[in-house]
Enzyme design. Structure first.
Site, PDB file in Angstrom:
ATOM      1  N   HIS A   1       2.616 -11.468  14.383  1.00 26.79           N
ATOM      2  CA  HIS A   1       3.700 -12.013  15.218  1.00 26.79           C
ATOM      3  C   HIS A   1       3.469 -13.489  15.555  1.00 26.79           C
ATOM      4  O   HIS A   1       4.396 -14.170  16.018  1.00 26.79           O
ATOM      5  CB  HIS A   1       3.808 -11.192  16.505  1.00 26.79           C
ATOM      6  CG  HIS A   1       5.184 -11.176  17.086  1.00 26.79           C
ATOM      7  ND1 HIS A   1       6.185 -12.053  16.688  1.00 26.79           N
ATOM      8  CD2 HIS A   1       5.758 -10.379  18.035  1.00 26.79           C
ATOM      9  CE1 HIS A   1       7.287 -11.802  17.370  1.00 26.79           C
ATOM     10  NE2 HIS A   1       7.057 -10.791  18.194  1.00 26.79           N
TER      11      HIS A   1
ATOM     12  N   THR B   1       0.850  -1.192   0.000  1.00 27.58           N
ATOM     13  CA  THR B   1       0.000   0.000   0.000  1.00 27.58           C
ATOM     14  C   THR B   1       0.882   1.237   0.000  1.00 27.58           C
ATOM     15  O   THR B   1       1.878   1.297   0.739  1.00 27.58           O
ATOM     16  CB  THR B   1      -0.952   0.010   1.208  1.00 27.58           C
ATOM     17  OG1 THR B   1      -1.745   1.206   1.175  1.00 27.58           O
ATOM     18  CG2 THR B   1      -0.203  -0.059   2.523  1.00 27.58           C
TER      19      THR B   1
END
Length: 495
Positions: free
Chosen positions: A466, A414
């Protein structure tokens, strides 16, 4: 030879009946034992079948008409359709039906929602480009259907006139559902009747249904008909009778907003399906992942010098301009090869490692932010990447993106820098494990070999899940992109 189609003999306890549903129209060919019409009594629904092969040449009693036992309701002509046919008399049995040649009969074509993919449960009628009575031509766009991902266009299958719009803008519809009707072959000056003639309020319900409404203390205005043409069934009456009374509206604690605004105004519009889906997915990404963001910065001077040196020759050779996105995509693809976990996704308790490189490119459209997919980016050259991104951007701007364009993608890029963003934390595009945010290129004083230089710098932001990607991998991935962009020769030498 003609054969009269009659109402079956009614039991002694049944005074009259109602023409419930015609399964054929004037001019239709029928075969023996084919069901032509359903006749509804107070107790049962009777089917009237064809006794011979032939053509329906006249229908004297339209749907909703009250009829008696053994009453003639239509004429069937044996043999071919060469004979003249008569138009429906619309519940006026005493009037003579007008005759028109079968060749001039207008065909009613259903306007249907396209088949939706398995991942799309329903859709919304976004915009009708025509109204009832409008003349349309073949392949003309009639209505836009908005799904969670794309906007689908429904075009006219033939020339004709819009006979009916069943579902208006904002209605939720399913795949293959009928949302309107097109009178193929009709003209605006002399439109043919639709497959359902207009009916009065007294004809909305059969005698048995009207009697049930009286028992329940209901009127036609209190009941929503779900049958053809809005006709009311017994199930509709029962549903209306069992519907709980609306709770009294709570009194507002404060004065109405309109009074507080004074002479100022405001506008309230419903959120589009695409915008609701974007909101839902963004919240899901934040609530269902262990999302972190790591940052770095990159010196864009080498790429800017390279573009300045070769942009004219590149455009002349490939007929497309050399932008920054092709460098970003190339760098990301190479970094994904080195860090497979960033190109993976979580599916339940499994980790899915993708051995291909489909890159989602965030594109801003009038309806919201979408992420169409650039397939097999590792196999594309710089020119092919630039052309692919340009085509996706044009499709997004014009609302032409397809389900296939939006499906898949292993990693998202993006670029908020085109709007002036200097630094941001992008949100994951589920089920992907990471997203890279590019930002505005801005001149800043930088320390280079003990000296201060003014360089065009850009911040990079990598948001990652994560649960799948450790800090070492995320930082290594981002540093690999930084090194490749600051020394674009590495992209050519694969080092």
């Amino acid at each position: 030879m003609t054969t009269e189609i009659k109402v079956p003999v009614l039991p002694e306890s049944v005074a009259d009946a109602t023409v419930a549903t015609w399964h054929v129209q004037v001019g239709d060919k029928v075969s023996r034992d084919q069901v032509l019409v359903d006749i509804e009594t107070d107790k049962v629904v009777l089917e009237v079948q064809a006794v011979v092969d032939g053509v329906i040449t006249e229908i004297s009693q339209a749907e909703g008409a009250t009829v008696l036992g053994e009453q003639v309701i239509a004429i069937l002509t044996e043999g071919d359709a060469s004979a003249e046919v008569s138009a429906p008399a619309a519940a006026k049995p005493a009037a003579a039906a007008k005759s028109v040649p079968a060749a001039t009969a207008v065909k009613v074509i259903d306007i249907i929602v396209p088949v939706l993919p398995e991942s799309v449960a329903d859709a919304t009628v976004a915009t009708w480009h025509v109204a009832t009575g409008d003349t349309v031509s073949v392949d003309q766009n009639l209505v836009d259907i908005e799904t969670d991902k794309v906007v689908l266009e429904v075009v006219a299958q033939d020339n004709g006139v819009i006979g009916k719009i069943i579902h208006v803008e904002g209605d939720t519809v399913l795949g293959s559902q009928v949302i309107g009707q097109l009178n193929a072959g009709a003209t605006a000056s002399a439109p043919a009747a639709t497959s359902e003639d207009a009916i009065s309020s007294d004809e909305l319900a059969s005698p048995s249904v009207r009697r049930l409404m009286t028992e329940k203390g209901l009127t036609a205005a209190n009941v929503t008909g779900t049958g053809k043409g809005g006709r009311i069934s017994k199930e509709d009456v029962e549903a209306a009778a069992n519907k709980p009374a609306p709770a009294p509206a709570a009194k507002p604690a404060a004065a109405p907003v309109a009074q507080d605004l004074g002479e100022r105004t405001q506008k309230r519009v419903p959120m589009t399906r695409l915008r609701k889906t974007i909101a839902k997915r963004l919240l899901e990404a934040k609530n269902s992942t262990a999302m972190l963001t790591t940052f770095n910065e990159v010196n864009m001077k080498p790429i800017m010098d390279l573009r300045k040196q070769y942009k004219d020759l590149f455009e002349k050779t490939h007929d497309t301009r050399l932008g920054f996105m092709s460098f970003y995509v190339k760098a990301v693809t190479e970094a994904l090869k080195r860090f497979p976990a960033v190109n993976a996704s979580i599916d339940g308790d499994d980790i899915v490692y993708h051995n291909f490189f489909d890159i989602s490119i965030a594109v801003s459209t009038p309806r919201g932010l979408v992420t169409p997919v650039l397939r097999d980016a590792d196999q594309l050259g710089m020119a092919a990447i630039e052309n692919g991104i340009r085509d996706l951007a044009i499709k997004g701007r014009d609302g032409k993106l397809s389900i296939e364009d939006m499906t898949g993608g292993n990693f998202t890029i993006t670029n908020g820098g085109v709007f002036g963003s200097l630094l941001s934390t992008p949100i994951l595009n589920l089920p992907q494990a990471a997203i890279l945010g590019m930002h505005k290129i801005q001149d800043r004083p930088m320390a280079v070999d003990g000296k201060v230089e003014i360089l065009p710098m850009m911040y990079l932001a990598l948001s990652y899940d994560h649960r799948l990607i450790d800090g070492k991998e995320s930082v290594g991935f981002l540093v690999a992109i930084k090194d490749l962009l600051e020394d674009p020769t590495r992209l050519l030498l694969d080092i």
